[in-house]
Design a protein around this motif. Structure first.
Motif, mmCIF file in Angstrom:
data_model
loop_
_atom_site.group_PDB
_atom_site.id
_atom_site.type_symbol
_atom_site.label_atom_id
_atom_site.label_comp_id
_atom_site.label_asym_id
_atom_site.label_seq_id
_atom_site.Cartn_x
_atom_site.Cartn_y
_atom_site.Cartn_z
ATOM 1 N N TYR A 5 -35.839 80.941 35.576
ATOM 2 C CA TYR A 5 -35.215 80.040 34.823
ATOM 3 C C TYR A 5 -33.623 79.860 35.271
ATOM 4 N N TRP A 48 -30.465 79.922 34.029
ATOM 5 C CA TRP A 48 -29.960 80.651 32.978
ATOM 6 C C TRP A 48 -28.560 80.089 32.509
ATOM 7 N N ASN A 49 -27.968 79.629 33.841
ATOM 8 C CA ASN A 49 -26.386 79.069 33.444
ATOM 9 C C ASN A 49 -26.224 77.624 33.584
ATOM 10 N N SER A 50 -27.579 76.777 33.076
ATOM 11 C CA SER A 50 -27.343 75.506 33.164
ATOM 12 C C SER A 50 -27.332 74.921 31.811
ATOM 13 N N ARG A 51 -26.663 73.880 31.716
ATOM 14 C CA ARG A 51 -26.685 73.247 30.168
ATOM 15 C C ARG A 51 -27.835 72.443 29.993
ATOM 16 N N LEU A 52 -28.858 72.161 31.088
ATOM 17 C CA LEU A 52 -29.748 71.564 30.708
ATOM 18 C C LEU A 52 -30.826 72.246 31.442
ATOM 19 N N PRO A 53 -31.268 73.560 30.991
ATOM 20 C CA PRO A 53 -32.013 74.587 32.162
ATOM 21 C C PRO A 53 -33.525 74.078 32.208
ATOM 22 N N LYS A 54 -34.187 74.362 33.498
ATOM 23 C CA LYS A 54 -35.497 73.974 33.673
ATOM 24 C C LYS A 54 -36.104 75.420 34.422
ATOM 25 N N HIS A 113 -21.825 77.016 28.072
ATOM 26 C CA HIS A 113 -21.992 77.634 28.948
ATOM 27 C C HIS A 113 -23.365 78.054 29.348
ATOM 28 N N TRP A 151 -32.938 70.233 21.986
ATOM 29 C CA TRP A 151 -33.116 68.827 21.391
ATOM 30 C C TRP A 151 -34.439 68.189 21.737
ATOM 31 N N GLY A 197 -37.946 74.497 26.991
ATOM 32 C CA GLY A 197 -37.337 75.819 27.341
ATOM 33 C C GLY A 197 -37.743 76.983 26.405
ATOM 34 N N ASP A 219 -34.622 86.457 34.237
ATOM 35 C CA ASP A 219 -36.170 86.242 34.593
ATOM 36 C C ASP A 219 -37.249 87.326 34.291
ATOM 37 N N LEU A 255 -34.257 78.223 22.553
ATOM 38 C CA LEU A 255 -35.006 77.169 23.221
ATOM 39 C C LEU A 255 -33.807 76.651 24.284
ATOM 40 N N GLY A 256 -34.383 76.674 25.667
ATOM 41 C CA GLY A 256 -33.238 76.241 26.546
ATOM 42 C C GLY A 256 -32.827 74.784 26.243
ATOM 43 N N GLN A 257 -33.613 73.791 25.967
ATOM 44 C CA GLN A 257 -33.251 72.354 25.825
ATOM 45 C C GLN A 257 -33.853 72.146 24.267
ATOM 46 N N GLY A 267 -27.249 82.024 30.006
ATOM 47 C CA GLY A 267 -26.971 83.051 30.820
ATOM 48 C C GLY A 267 -25.543 83.592 30.421
#
Lengths: 257, 395
Positions: free
Chosen positions: A109, A111-117, B31, B108, A94, B41, B104-106, B34
């Motif tokens: 993206y 954006w509002n996901s906890r596991l975004p892709k 949350h 971990w 990410g 984007d 970072l989005g993820q 976002g």
């Protein structure tokens, strides 16, 4: 055979059947509200945009030498030999460098996901194996979007331009932009009038980075030799100075001792 | 219990920032990006990358600059400031990593680049360099901790490998200070020509060296106020001379490069860009011009403010590259959400707090009691307390 798409803006009627078909393939909900949003996002991976009487199409352009593939630190993007640029969400951490680097702002993206892709068109690469066209081409009632081999599509585009003088501007968008793309476009008006960037370099973007990155091994080698050398020289100079006594310490004028 | 309650104004500010940061951390991870940022984007990199990472790594450049000065160039007289500089760098890098965990989005998966290679990616290189250099900094800093607890054996082992460590540190810093500029090379179409240049990596590198010097002056001044310990004034003066030369070199390169690309004509078009460009230039050129005057270099306070000005100019440059230049060339607008600002301020506050805390606990400013490191024969430095005394009387 390198899979590609040809989109002919002069044939497009703006019915958005391609959007609907694409969303159903990805299992995304599609309704009036989403249809009205004329931009690529996690909600839809291809969009038709209205410019007065004319239309344009936006989605991943599947560059021949894609910026996203080169910038991704974990190699989540691959340009397959068959043409599509595909994304592996299990690798992605990410950093969104792909989005920053993409000249077409194609990756979206969640954006509002906890596991975004990242989401982006993959040129229906699973259907390619079965020899089927993309869902967007299949669903297009006007044959504005067609799937085929890139070389064949370039020939087809040239044929259309030759057979219909005055109907097209003399340019196939995607033939040269950023080193060429696997999505080609035809238009009746200059491309910047229907929302395409015409200021993009002809050179493939990864080259701009590689010009610098290729010097890293040399930098490391020369650098470590130089630093060790400086260390040795200055250490020796100091030893000599100490052996010769305080009188020879002129170069260390800042030291008071 | 009450002794942990904030008492002074700054402690109160710190407590408030930490509380707000805790709330934002919850929003960010529960949350998503976002809700906690104004990123989208069209504008995927914002304040956290522009300030926390680009400026943060730059502001930590004192670590490698001084390690090289003292341990490689053998300019021993700068030895008293190596430790504070390395501590700053170490804290800086740790904070950059914390900032990345937010951005970072993820997060971990932050270790992914270590096993999933893509050597064509600048980000891959930055990831590796930051990981390795943070390790090097930890090892460069470890002697201070080992000394404190009198662990002589590990100390000896560590000191025997200090030279290769320092060299590795300098190389890693060189690579990724410049690489932060290289990140933008692939965006000739998205970054305004006022800031885009094939020389970005070199400009980033030179300006980082300048920051290394300026941060050392800055820290020395503040530690004199906080701890009554400081650098001898002749050293500060010497640093300011080098800073002036580095700045002159940087500005000359920057302006010649802009001229050769015909970027100056962009200054004729109206908009905020040219003012922010002007701000960046003035904040850098002013200290350079001033520091070339002997009269200015004889005043500790003037040297301090010149360094501050350059540090602001440096941050203006990084923010202009990351935000202003991208906004103007890709036609998008971005203003950070308050939550982004809170995390950024919170990390800065945390940095100051950790620095104070560590310097109170460990021998950062005192002379080494142990035998000297890597073959350097150290003459004990006479302690002078009048360095910055005109400005800050020692408590």
């Amino acid at each position: 055979m390198a899979r590609a798409i040809l989109y002919d803006s002069t044939r497009c009627v703006g019915c958005r059947e391609c959007e609907k078909a694409c969303s159903s393939r990805w299992g995304l909900p599609y309704d009036e509200l989403i249809a009205a949003e004329e931009k690529v996002s996690v909600k839809k991976l291809v969009t038709i945009r209205t410019h007065g009487e004319r239309f344009s199409r936006k989605s991943c352009m599947h560059c021949q030498d894609p910026a996203c593939v080169s910038v991704c630190p974990v190699g989540a993007f691959t340009k397959t030999a068959a043409g599509p640029v595909v994304y592996d969400g299990t690798k992605c951490m990410g950093c969104r460098y792909c989005m920053a680097a993409c000249p077409f702002q194609a990756p979206a993206y969640d954006w509002n996901s906890r596991l975004p892709k990242v989401s982006k068109c993959d040129l229906c690469s699973d259907r390619a194996a079965a020899g089927k066209p993309t869902r967007c081409s299949e669903s297009c009632p006007a044959e504005a979007t067609i799937t085929g081999d890139r070389d064949d599509l370039v020939r087809e585009a040239r044929k259309r331009m030759a057979e219909n003088p005055g109907q097209y501007v003399d340019k196939i968008y995607g033939l040269q932009e950023v080193g060429g793309t696997s999505v080609l476009m035809l238009s009746g008006v200059p491309f910047d009038q229907i929302g395409y960037r015409t200021d993009l370099p002809v050179r493939a973007l990864p080259g701009y980075t590689w010009d610098v990155l290729k010097h890293i091994p040399d930098t490391v080698t020369v650098g470590s030799v130089m630093l060790s050398g400086i260390y040795w020289l200055t250490a020796r100079r100091q030893k000599v100075a100490e052996a010769e006594g305080d009188g020879a310490r002129g170069f260390r004028k800042g030291v008071r001792s | 219990m009450t002794r942990f309650l904030p008492k002074t104004f700054w402690q109160l500010v710190f407590a408030a920032l930490m509380a707000a940061s805790a709330y934002v951390t919850f929003v960010r991870f529960y949350h998503g990006l976002g809700s906690s940022t104004n990123l989208n984007d069209q504008f995927p990199w914002g304040l956290w990358i522009g300030f926390d990472v680009l400026c943060g790594v730059g502001l930590a450049a004192g670590g490698f600059t001084l390690a090289a000065t003292v341990h490689i160039f053998h300019l021993e007289r700068f030895k008293p400031i190596v430790r504070p500089a390395i501590l700053t760098a170490f804290i800086g890098y740790l904070l950059v990593i914390v900032a990345l965990m937010f951005d970072l989005g993820q997060p971990w998966r932050i270790w992914h680049p270590l096993i999933m290679w893509n050597p064509r990616s600048v980000m891959f290189e930055v990831g590796w360099c930051v990981t390795l250099y943070t390790t090097v900094l930890a090892l460069e800093f470890a002697p201070v901790v080992l000394e404190r607890f009198g662990l002589r054996k590990p100390l000896r082992i560590l000191k025997s490998v200090m030279l290769p460590l320092v060299i590795a540190g300098v190389l890693l810093s060189t690579l990724h200070q410049s690489s932060l500029g290289s990140l933008y090379l692939i965006m000739p179409h998205k970054l305004s020509p006022l800031w885009y240049s094939p020389l970005l990596p070199i400009l980033f590198y030179i300006s980082a060296i300048g920051v290394g010097l300026a941060m050392t002056i800055f820290e020395s001044y503040h530690s004199s106020r906080a701890f009554g310990r400081q650098l001898e004034f002749p050293l500060v003066k010497r640093l300011s001379e080098v800073l002036a030369v580095v700045l002159a070199f940087y500005l000359a390169l920057r302006l010649v490069d802009m001229k050769s690309r015909g970027a100056f004509q962009l200054l004729e078009s109206p908009g905020i860009e040219r003012w922010l460009f002007g701000l960046e230039m003035v904040l850098m050129a002013l200290p350079m011009l001033l520091l070339f005057r002997e009269k200015i270099r004889n005043q500790p306070r003037a040297i301090y403010w010149c360094s501050v000005s350059y540090l602001m100019g440096f941050m203006a440059h990084r923010m202009n590259v990351a935000i202003t230049g991208i906004e103007s060339a890709s036609g998008v607008r971005y203003t950070p959400k308050w939550m982004e600002v809170v995390i950024t301020l919170g990390l800065i506050a945390l940095g100051f707090a950790v620095f104070r805390w560590v310097t109170a606990l460990l021998p950062i400013f005192s002379d080494e009691e142990e035998r000297p490191s890597i073959a350097i024969k150290v003459k004990p430095m006479p302690v002078r307390n009048d360095a910055f005394q005109t400005v800050a009387p020692v408590r």
